[in-house]
Scaffold this motif. Structure first.
Motif, short mmCIF file in Angstrom:
data_model
loop_
_atom_site.label_atom_id
_atom_site.label_comp_id
_atom_site.label_asym_id
_atom_site.label_seq_id
_atom_site.Cartn_x
_atom_site.Cartn_y
_atom_site.Cartn_z
N LYS B 181 0.83 -1.20 0.00
CA LYS B 181 0.00 0.00 0.00
C LYS B 181 0.87 1.25 0.00
O LYS B 181 0.59 2.23 -0.69
CB LYS B 181 -0.91 -0.01 1.22
CG LYS B 181 -2.02 1.00 1.10
CD LYS B 181 -3.33 0.43 1.55
CE LYS B 181 -4.47 1.27 1.01
NZ LYS B 181 -5.76 0.69 1.32
N TYR B 304 -3.24 -8.57 -2.17
CA TYR B 304 -3.33 -7.13 -2.14
C TYR B 304 -4.65 -6.65 -2.72
O TYR B 304 -4.91 -6.78 -3.91
CB TYR B 304 -2.17 -6.51 -2.94
CG TYR B 304 -2.19 -5.01 -2.97
CD1 TYR B 304 -2.06 -4.28 -1.80
CD2 TYR B 304 -2.38 -4.32 -4.16
CE1 TYR B 304 -2.10 -2.91 -1.81
CE2 TYR B 304 -2.42 -2.93 -4.18
CZ TYR B 304 -2.28 -2.23 -3.00
OH TYR B 304 -2.34 -0.87 -3.01
N ARG B 306 -6.64 -3.35 -3.39
CA ARG B 306 -6.41 -1.92 -3.40
C ARG B 306 -7.50 -1.18 -2.63
O ARG B 306 -7.24 -0.26 -1.88
CB ARG B 306 -6.37 -1.45 -4.84
CG ARG B 306 -5.97 -0.01 -4.96
CD ARG B 306 -5.29 0.20 -6.29
NE ARG B 306 -5.56 1.52 -6.80
CZ ARG B 306 -5.39 1.85 -8.06
NH1 ARG B 306 -4.97 0.96 -8.92
NH2 ARG B 306 -5.62 3.06 -8.47
#
Lengths: 502, 309, 351
Positions: B181, B304, B306
């Motif tokens: 991030k 991951y 977003r």
């Protein structure tokens, strides 16, 4: 003043939930504009849309009057928008210098030209008074310094608009003053700042204008010098806010837990304890004040039996605990509201009912034959009773807890821990991230538990919370006790200095 | 042991360590971007088959290694799509690749050579001596008269070390594995970086598999990989996620492999299986001695999202 | 809630269907008639009572290996060592039955117990390495697999070798696990397998210990904070999972195989992983999926003879099922997909 940024009709939907609904927001060049709202009002979501981390469901963004579509953080950086996130976006295993030059595109050379870059960064840090140690690893520097690195990172990328998301949450009062002066310097250079907060006092201090968000919608924008903190609070909550005043206990009962010269990883300033002595008695709330990362987590974990102190003595109800492990402490009626509810408190993949009976599946109420046959119907019935009693809002008690809102998750933990009728309740940041309704509920419950004779160890980084609830206050700084104060008419100035180690 | 045995042992060590090294570097590139790929064994098996087939048909081992590497990328893209885009569990999906790729390899082999065929053989890659260096007394002949794959793999160790420590792009690459991030907010395209990592990983893992059938033995059989993908995984941990460390670990494991071969030839009394256990037991021992005190990239194995809330 | 259970069944079903379609395309590309090939496959599996019984026989070791993975993974442990634990169980059972110098049902019981203990021991080793040194069980269990396979090589080529062929002597007749029907190869082993499946399901979902074991698997930190002993549950999961595989090895050697030969048990560990993952870690579903795998295996031989399509096409179909099933269930957690389904179901409710 000239308009720098305008966001028009921004909506952001997560599943069926609208985090932002038709929000309009505008920033002028060279002003400090605050976004004010309680937890979950959609402040961070709006800013994440602005920096390109989230794509808005609808709405448009104008920069210098021109419509822009920000589809990635890289694009936002190029447009001169920088953000200091509430949870710092720093790679801990790297140095300050490496963190600042991450993603740098100012030269096409493949290798890092250390000298030149360092010179640039140092010049910048002098200009704004952001002193940092470039070759130190992030893990080794204090929170205030980490924040300066974050600001430097944004400026190094040429940010014209700087977003500060709850920047004071983890700082001591002294560090907060430093931050204010940095903000002044930035403003003087013509940079615009969006300041996100839910604390009225600091908002009135730093802002030029204030926009209030409530439940995902922008309520209004006010000039800071034409409003009062009471007006702001009412607008933020949407109704007249009356802060409850809790009575204070001065004559508590017998001690339930005592720490005598307890140490744990003494040499660690952040995450160690050094010669801590304290005592929590029945029917009182002992508040531990202090900035995050000064040994609070370790204190709570020793008091709950999760980690073992390296020296000194811990006494439960006047005796040495027979087994120094969570099980032994639970059997002595110690309850814990842990600091990270998703990591330490709940099993997100299990249902609400499973989490409610988590510690007591071997109890005769919930199983036959010492746990060898669970009574599913009894568990269901019990959970539904608790759901109603603690006002846990869910579709069904069979729902997985990870899909609940933070407030409802905390209520599940609260229900489980208080139904065990504890003699000692350890509450670590019990209202962190909760909205005002849930916060109020949790605080009332703790007072109620105290009045029933339970000893409460309240550990919180929210100074106001500690002041409001505690019967006695202890300040923790770098693993040491800085002083003990009465909860009745506490010397606020003195305590806040103690929190900064003075 | 006389001099020739020792020199044989060194040559064998280098030969045995090379496939491990190539594949361990593949995993290093993958894990540096936060992608734990336990499907290396499967990708190697597929690479071994493709390498063998191309070599069998064209007689050109170099082309074979390149084709195998490309095939490895192809297989790893299945893993990449499912773990990066669909956010499937990396471990579970690596395992799916371990089941899928060898099955595909074995099927293709049977389709090409029929259900019951005689053993097909292909040519092996020739060694290329490096002039001057090979004339260094004692070790010159041992270290500088190897297949080009060996030289390339050691070159890769150096390049990798420079890349991750000295270049901007390497720094950005590492940030993706540590804190995606944060990397994203700094304008690094995390998703693209992860795909690139998977391409590199598939490429080298496929090439490492092809080494087995173009430089080591000249046939393909099911199970030719023999757990080397997992030993390579261990080598990455043992080498503490740096390329020189990984190289040392691979040489160590390669040495045990070479040693067991020598011991097998030398002894008739002790059953040979007990010697064959040595590389596996030593891998366990090495890891046990090292323990878990150090850990790799922080965001390893984490999907991951977003727009996570 | 209903929606979730529905998806748990639907995704594996769709995956199987999709895998079969791709399998049939592959067969078509090879120039064979896919419908006919699949026809041979099912005739081979269900055509006669003998074939049907063969599918059941074939499913038994797969059920054990699937349950082995399933049980450990419920505690958050990815046990890839099913094969090694299975072989250790088989070797221990065989050694007892051959070396004890007697035969009879009591030897059978003794041999089975030996198998359970050996499998449990082979599961305990990586368990100790994990809790003591924090070693990743995926690497260690694979290493232990290779050690077990090589050890088996030693057993059939040297230690318990019989005659010139590299294989061991057979289990004595009276020690063999008896058949349920005299002229079919199905033994009571399959009953044990199904009972173990039911027991695992009961333990995991209806007892306090099983509840705590699953909690440790989902969130070890929360489990520790709430007073569960994470280390002991992990060790227990390793041992029990190894013991299940060991029991499988014992049942297989005493009931079906009778002697160790080269290549015995090869691939069972990974089959177990595939089965458990497709079954979404449900013990009862594991039994069913294992039977499905056995049907494909038995049928594929007939298919190879009948239509010339090699049996390994079945391996591809199996691998595709797991590729699709895992991707499918991961997809259900994606935010965009969640929105899509909530809209879909929301509209239905409104209508």
């Amino acid at each position: 003043m000239e308009e720098l940024l305008r966001m028009e009709g921004i909506s952001k939907q997560f599943g069926e939930f609208f985090a932002n609904r038709n929000v309009c927001f505008e920033v002028r060049a060279g002003e400090v504009h605050t976004l004010l709202g309680e937890n979950g009002a959609g402040k961070s979501t709006l800013m994440n849309v602005l920096v390109g981390l989230y794509q808005p469901t609808s709405g448009s963004i104008f920069l210098h009057g021109k419509k822009v579509k920000i589809d990635s953080p890289a694009h936002a950086v190029k447009l001169g928008i920088g953000m200091v996130h509430q949870h710092f976006m720093l790679v801990e295993a790297m140095t300050v210098f490496e963190n600042i030059i991450l993603g740098d595109r100012r030269s096409k050379k493949p290798f890092i030209d250390v000298k030149e870059r360092k010179k640039e960064i140092l010049e910048l840090s002098w200009k704004y008074g952001l002193n940092v140690e470039l070759d130190e690893k992030i893990t080794n520097i204090a929170v205030g310094a980490q924040q300066r690195v974050e600001i430097l990172k944004a400026l190094y990328r040429g940010a014209e608009l700087l977003i500060l998301d709850e920047p004071t949450a983890a700082l001591t009062d002294v560090e907060v003053e430093g931050l204010y002066s940095i903000i002044e310097k930035l403003k003087a250079e013509g940079k615009s700042i969006v300041f996100i907060s839910h604390k009225m006092r600091e908002v009135l201090h730093v802002s030029d204008r204030i926009t209030i968000l409530r439940a995902g919608e922008a309520i209004c924008t006010l000039d800071a010098d034409k409003t009062t903190s009471q007006e702001l609070a009412n607008l933020m909550i949407g109704r007249e806010l009356s802060e409850p005043i809790y009575s204070k206990v001065t004559q508590p009962g017998d001690p339930v837990i005592e720490f005598i010269n307890v140490s744990y990883k003494k040499s660690f300033k952040h995450g160690g304890l050094s010669e801590v002595s304290l005592r929590v008695a029945k029917g009182e709330i002992l508040g531990i004040a202090g900035v995050d990362g000064n040994g609070q987590s370790q204190l709570a974990q020793i008091a709950a039996g999760v980690i073992v102190n390296e020296s000194g003595e811990v006494k439960l109800k006047g005796k040495k605990p027979s087994t120094f492990a969570p099980r032994g402490f639970i059997d002595e009626r110690v309850s814990l509201i842990p600091e990270d509810r998703n990591l330490m408190g709940l099993v997100g993949d299990m249902s609400i009912e499973d989490n409610l009976v988590f510690k007591s599946t071997e109890d005769v109420r919930f199983s036959n034959f010492h746990g060898w046959l669970l009574k599913k119907n009894a568990i269901r019935q019990y959970s539904e009773e608790l759901r109603d009693k603690y006002d846990i809002r869910c579709q069904s008690v069979a729902q997985e807890t990870r899909n609940l809102s933070g407030g409802n998750q905390q209520k599940v933990i609260l229900a489980r821990e208080l139904e065990a009728e504890p003699d000692l309740l350890i509450a670590v940041h019990p209202t962190r991230g909760l909205d005002i309704g849930a916060t109020r509920y949790v605080r009332d419950s703790m007072i109620e538990a105290r009045d029933k004779g339970c000893g409460v160890l309240l550990i919180s980084a929210d100074f106001d919370e500690v002041l409001q609830l505690s019967d006695r206050i202890i300040v923790l700084f770098e693993g040491q006790i800085m002083g003990e104060y009465s909860g009745k008419n506490p010397p606020i100035q003195e305590i806040s200095l103690a929190m900064a180690g003075k | 042991m006389d001099g020739s045995t020792i020199s044989d042992l060194i040559i064998a060590t280098v030969r045995m360590a090379t496939p491990l090294l190539i594949v361990a570097l593949a995993e290093l590139y993958s894990e540096r971007a936060g992608m734990v790929n336990i499907g290396l064994d499967g990708i190697m098996a597929f690479g071994a088959l493709v390498g063998f087939l191309v070599c069998y048909w064209t007689g050109n081992p170099y082309l074979a290694v390149i084709c195998a590497a490309v095939a490895g990328v192809g297989v790893n893209m299945v893993y990449a799509f499912c773990t990066i885009t669909l956010c499937a569990n990396q471990i579970v999906y690596g395992m799916a690749i371990n089941i899928f790729a060898p099955a595909l390899a074995s099927f293709i082999y049977r389709v090409v050579f029929g259900v019951s065929s005689t053993l097909a053989q292909a040519t092996l890659m020739k060694t290329v001596a490096i002039p001057v260096l090979k004339d260094i007394p004692l070790f010159g002949k041992l270290l500088f008269d190897q297949t080009p794959m060996v030289y390339l793999s050691y070159l890769l160790v150096i390049i990798t070390a420079i890349y991750f420590n000295r270049t901007k792009s390497g720094l950005n690459y590492k940030a993706v594995g540590e804190y995606p991030k944060a990397a994203e907010t700094m304008g690094i395209n995390v998703i693209r970086q992860k795909y690139i990592a998977c391409i590199i990983c598939g490429f080298f893992a496929g090439a490492g598999g092809a080494y087995l059938t173009t430089c080591y033995v000249n046939t393909y059989s099911d199970g030719v990989v023999a757990g080397r993908g997992f030993i390579a995984l261990a080598a990455v941990i043992f080498g503490r996620w740096t390329s020189p460390g990984v190289m040392m670990a691979c040489l160590l494991f390669g040495f045990f492999d070479a040693l067991q071969l020598r011991l097998q030839i030398g002894s008739n009394l002790i059953p040979y299986q007990l010697f064959q256990m040595i590389p596996y037991v030593m891998t366990l021992l090495a890891l046990t001695l090292l323990g878990n005190k150090i850990s790799g990239p922080k965001a390893n194995c984490k999907p991951y999202f977003r727009e996570e809330r | 809630m209903l929606k979730k259970n529905f998806m748990n069944v639907l995704i594996p079903m769709l995956s199987i269907l999709l895998a079969f379609i791709i399998g049939m395309i592959i067969i078509l590309c090879m120039g064979a008639n896919p419908i006919q090939a699949i026809g041979f496959l099912f005739r081979g599996a269900f055509g006669t009572v003998t074939n049907l019984s063969n599918t059941v026989v074939r499913s038994m070791p797969l059920i054990f290996c699937g349950l082995c993975t399933c049980f450990a993974y419920r505690c958050g442990i990815f046990n890839l060592g099913g094969e090694g634990q299975f072989l250790m169980g088989a070797m221990a059972a065989l050694a007892v039955s051959l070396l004890i110098g007697a035969e009879g049902p009591w030897v059978t019981v003794l041999a089975i117990v030996a198998g359970i203990l050996a499998g449990g021991f082979w599961g305990l080793l990586p368990g100790i390495l994990k809790s003591w040194r924090g070693l990743n069980e995926m690497i260690t269990t694979i290493m232990f697999n290779y050690v077990a396979v090589l050890f088996m090589g030693f057993v059939y080529t040297s230690a318990l070798r019989e005659g010139s062929v590299p294989q061991t002597a057979a289990v004595p007749d009276l020690t063999k696990i008896s058949r349920i029907f005299p002229n079919l190869r199905i033994t009571w082993g399959i009953v044990i397998a199904i009972l173990v499946g039911i027991a695992a399901w009961y333990f995991l979902f209806h007892t306090s210990k099983g509840f705590q074991l699953r909690a440790v698997g989902f969130n070890p930190t929360a489990s520790q904070f709430n007073g569960f002993s994470v280390k002991s549950y992990r060790l227990m999961a390793f041992v029990v999972s190894g013991a299940i595989a060991g029991l499988g090895g014992a049942s297989d050697i005493l009931g079906t195989q009778f002697r160790l030969i080269s290549g015995y048990g090869s691939g069972y560990g990974f089959d177990g992983v595939a089965i458990a993952l497709i079954a979404q870690l449900d013990p009862i579903a594991t039994v069913i999926v294992a039977y499905f795998f056995a049907v494909l295996r038995v049928g594929s031989t007939t298919m190879q003879v009948g239509s010339g399509v090699p049996t390994s096409v079945i391996d591809i179909i199996q691998a595709l099922v797991i590729i699709f099933a895992v991707a499918g269930s991961a997809m259900m957690h994606l935010p965009t997909v969640k929105v899509f389904f909530s809209n879909l179901f929301g509209k239905k409710e409104a209508a």
